[in-house]
Scaffold this motif. Structure first.
Motif, PDB file in Angstrom:
ATOM      1  N   PRO A  84      -0.765  20.838   4.863  1.00  0.00           N
ATOM      2  CA  PRO A  84      -2.139  20.517   5.414  1.00  0.00           C
ATOM      3  C   PRO A  84      -2.529  19.294   5.497  1.00  0.00           C
ATOM      4  CG  PRO A  84      -2.307  22.584   4.242  1.00  0.00           C
ATOM      5  CD  PRO A  84      -1.095  22.028   3.716  1.00  0.00           C
ATOM      6  N   GLY A  85      -2.264  18.345   4.628  1.00  0.00           N
ATOM      7  CA  GLY A  85      -2.619  17.083   4.426  1.00  0.00           C
ATOM      8  C   GLY A  85      -1.696  16.154   5.261  1.00  0.00           C
ATOM      9  N   ILE A  86      -0.824  16.558   6.018  1.00  0.00           N
ATOM     10  CA  ILE A  86       0.194  15.484   6.774  1.00  0.00           C
ATOM     11  C   ILE A  86      -0.925  14.660   7.669  1.00  0.00           C
ATOM     12  CG2 ILE A  86       0.545  17.138   8.654  1.00  0.00           C
ATOM     13  CD1 ILE A  86       2.817  14.246   7.156  1.00  0.00           C
ATOM     14  N   LEU A  87      -1.804  15.197   8.461  1.00  0.00           N
ATOM     15  CA  LEU A  87      -2.561  14.355   9.330  1.00  0.00           C
ATOM     16  C   LEU A  87      -3.579  13.503   8.626  1.00  0.00           C
ATOM     17  CD1 LEU A  87      -3.418  13.722  12.405  1.00  0.00           C
ATOM     18  CD2 LEU A  87      -5.116  15.840  12.204  1.00  0.00           C
ATOM     19  N   LEU A 135       4.319   6.377  -1.439  1.00  0.00           N
ATOM     20  CA  LEU A 135       4.697   6.888  -2.505  1.00  0.00           C
ATOM     21  C   LEU A 135       4.136   8.436  -2.722  1.00  0.00           C
ATOM     22  CD1 LEU A 135       6.453   6.736  -5.278  1.00  0.00           C
ATOM     23  CD2 LEU A 135       4.267   5.730  -6.396  1.00  0.00           C
ATOM     24  N   TRP A 136       3.021   8.221  -2.297  1.00  0.00           N
ATOM     25  CA  TRP A 136       2.238   9.789  -2.235  1.00  0.00           C
ATOM     26  C   TRP A 136       3.133  10.740  -1.429  1.00  0.00           C
ATOM     27  CZ3 TRP A 136       0.153  13.182   1.178  1.00  0.00           C
ATOM     28  CH2 TRP A 136      -0.699  14.176   0.451  1.00  0.00           C
ATOM     29  N   LEU A 137       3.397  10.280  -0.128  1.00  0.00           N
ATOM     30  CA  LEU A 137       4.096  11.340   0.619  1.00  0.00           C
ATOM     31  C   LEU A 137       5.373  11.582   0.275  1.00  0.00           C
ATOM     32  CD1 LEU A 137       4.044  12.587   3.532  1.00  0.00           C
ATOM     33  CD2 LEU A 137       5.327  10.461   4.160  1.00  0.00           C
ATOM     34  N   LEU A 138       6.202  10.696  -0.586  1.00  0.00           N
ATOM     35  CA  LEU A 138       7.466  11.011  -1.118  1.00  0.00           C
ATOM     36  C   LEU A 138       7.023  12.127  -2.213  1.00  0.00           C
ATOM     37  CD1 LEU A 138      10.222  10.706  -1.266  1.00  0.00           C
ATOM     38  CD2 LEU A 138       9.916   8.729  -2.926  1.00  0.00           C
ATOM     39  N   LEU A 139       6.285  11.870  -3.207  1.00  0.00           N
ATOM     40  CA  LEU A 139       5.854  12.786  -4.225  1.00  0.00           C
ATOM     41  C   LEU A 139       5.463  14.190  -3.538  1.00  0.00           C
ATOM     42  CD1 LEU A 139       4.395  10.391  -6.606  1.00  0.00           C
ATOM     43  CD2 LEU A 139       6.901  11.386  -7.002  1.00  0.00           C
ATOM     44  N   LEU A 145       7.369  20.114  -3.202  1.00  0.00           N
ATOM     45  CA  LEU A 145       7.577  21.348  -2.724  1.00  0.00           C
ATOM     46  C   LEU A 145       9.022  22.088  -2.990  1.00  0.00           C
ATOM     47  CD1 LEU A 145       6.219  20.707   0.742  1.00  0.00           C
ATOM     48  CD2 LEU A 145       5.158  21.921  -1.081  1.00  0.00           C
ATOM     49  N   ARG A 146      10.048  21.170  -3.324  1.00  0.00           N
ATOM     50  CA  ARG A 146      11.184  21.484  -4.038  1.00  0.00           C
ATOM     51  C   ARG A 146      11.506  21.270  -5.423  1.00  0.00           C
ATOM     52  NH1 ARG A 146      16.076  22.343  -1.233  1.00  0.00           N
ATOM     53  NH2 ARG A 146      18.133  22.021  -2.707  1.00  0.00           N
ATOM     54  N   PHE A 147      10.885  20.271  -5.891  1.00  0.00           N
ATOM     55  CA  PHE A 147      10.905  19.976  -7.448  1.00  0.00           C
ATOM     56  C   PHE A 147       9.464  20.121  -8.064  1.00  0.00           C
ATOM     57  CE2 PHE A 147      14.536  17.716  -5.149  1.00  0.00           C
ATOM     58  CZ  PHE A 147      15.356  18.445  -5.873  1.00  0.00           C
ATOM     59  N   LEU A 189       7.745  17.245 -10.169  1.00  0.00           N
ATOM     60  CA  LEU A 189       6.783  15.984  -9.739  1.00  0.00           C
ATOM     61  C   LEU A 189       5.538  16.198  -9.321  1.00  0.00           C
ATOM     62  CD1 LEU A 189       9.859  15.035  -7.264  1.00  0.00           C
ATOM     63  CD2 LEU A 189       9.172  14.137  -9.101  1.00  0.00           C
ATOM     64  N   GLY A 190       4.930  17.341  -9.227  1.00  0.00           N
ATOM     65  CA  GLY A 190       3.509  17.338  -9.141  1.00  0.00           C
ATOM     66  C   GLY A 190       2.807  16.838 -10.244  1.00  0.00           C
ATOM     67  N   ARG A 191       3.166  16.915 -11.501  1.00  0.00           N
ATOM     68  CA  ARG A 191       2.618  16.164 -12.556  1.00  0.00           C
ATOM     69  C   ARG A 191       2.404  14.730 -12.292  1.00  0.00           C
ATOM     70  NH1 ARG A 191       2.151  19.483 -17.030  1.00  0.00           N
ATOM     71  NH2 ARG A 191       3.396  21.619 -16.784  1.00  0.00           N
ATOM     72  N   ILE A 192       3.478  13.981 -11.945  1.00  0.00           N
ATOM     73  CA  ILE A 192       3.396  12.739 -11.548  1.00  0.00           C
ATOM     74  C   ILE A 192       2.468  12.361 -10.402  1.00  0.00           C
ATOM     75  CG2 ILE A 192       4.740  10.509 -10.864  1.00  0.00           C
ATOM     76  CD1 ILE A 192       7.356  11.891 -11.949  1.00  0.00           C
ATOM     77  N   LEU A 193       2.364  13.248  -9.529  1.00  0.00           N
ATOM     78  CA  LEU A 193       1.392  13.285  -8.302  1.00  0.00           C
ATOM     79  C   LEU A 193       0.027  13.365  -8.834  1.00  0.00           C
ATOM     80  CD1 LEU A 193       1.063  12.511  -5.362  1.00  0.00           C
ATOM     81  CD2 LEU A 193       0.928  15.186  -5.009  1.00  0.00           C
TER      82      LEU A 193
END
Length: 286
Positions: free
Chosen positions: A45-48, A90-94, A99-101, A104-108
């Protein structure tokens, strides 16, 4: 006789006052980017909202770059203007990789903690380093940056103490027009569950599953409703046809043969004819 100006003379370096103003404005951009970045809903949902923020972080340095280049601004100062766009990427990459790993949510979450305090702190440190390196107008620039960073820090801490970060996110991104993926930020289920986007990866994964389940129920209900309405529309002509045929039915059945009166008169006429024929025959014999 006056000396003619050389058209090939390089432009004057960026004025100290102008550079000081740009340093202060860049600090505002760092703080604003950190606040907005921390409120972005997780993907998809946050893409826009992310796209709008990324475009904004590119417009500012792109608009200033001709001025910085023509006035021979330091390369470090030019590069600092693109730092908000880099952290947004970098936010978009994380966010997409988590969603797969999920780890990585902890880093974000650490990156966006308290209005993205880690990013803003590093950005201000680099900006202070630039102000100390170039020597020009050190004290005014450092005072301006401190006066800017202290209110930001107080605001960032207050959002965590008073739990206002989710309210800010709801104000910024709440609305159906952001919902291009079918899931809206700040969603609440029909059962009253809080399905707002969480900064904790484990909690966000659980809420994401609930949101997908609720969305599946909604789509199923819509399909059933549309099927029912279609069946109703299809059966409507049949009901109208049967009602019209029943309304045209006569009150009593029509008679299959002649009426009783006509039949009696016919029999009486035949009987009279027979009697007349016999009377005529006897008269001829006499």
């Amino acid at each position: 006789m006056g000396v003619a100006k050389n058209k090939n003379t390089p432009p004057m370096p960026l004025k100290h006052f102008t550079e000081t103003v740009l340093v202060f404005v860049l600090g505002i951009v760092f703080a604003a980017t950190g606040i907005v970045l921390s409120t972005l809903p997780h993907l998809p949902p946050g893409i826009l909202p992310w796209l709008l923020l990324f475009i904004a972080t590119l417009i500012y340095p792109a608009a200033l770059y001709p001025l910085l280049k023509n006035n021979r601004a330091d390369y470090e100062f030019r590069a600092l203007h693109f730092l908000p766009a880099a952290i947004t990427l970098l936010w978009l990459l994380l966010a997409s990789s988590m969603l797969r790993f999920p780890f990585l949510g902890r880093i974000l979450a650490a990156l966006t903690y308290a209005c993205s305090l880690p990013f803003v702190l590093v950005s201000f440190v680099l900006l202070v380093w630039f102000c100390l390196r170039v020597i020009r107008r050190r004290v005014p620039r450092l005072v301006l940056l401190v006066c800017l960073f202290v209110p930001y820090l107080a605001f960032a801490i207050s959002t965590k103490v008073y739990k206002t970060d989710e309210k800010i996110a709801a104000v910024l991104w709440h609305g159906s027009w952001w919902n291009i993926t079918g899931v809206a930020p700040g969603l609440e289920s029909s059962s009253g569950k809080n399905l707002a986007f969480s900064s904790f990866p484990e909690e966000e994964q659980w809420r994401q599953k609930i949101r997908q389940f609720e969305m599946g129920l909604t789509q199923t209900g819509s399909a059933v409703s549309s099927t029912s309405s279609a069946s109703s529309r299809a059966s409507a002509p049949l009901i109208l046809s049967s009602s019209s045929s029943s309304s045209s039915k006569p009150s009593r059945l029509p008679s299959a043969g002649p009426e009783t009166d006509a039949l009696v008169l016919t029999l009486v006429g035949l009987y009279g004819g027979v009697l007349h024929h016999r009377a005529k025959k006897r008269a001829m014999q006499v």
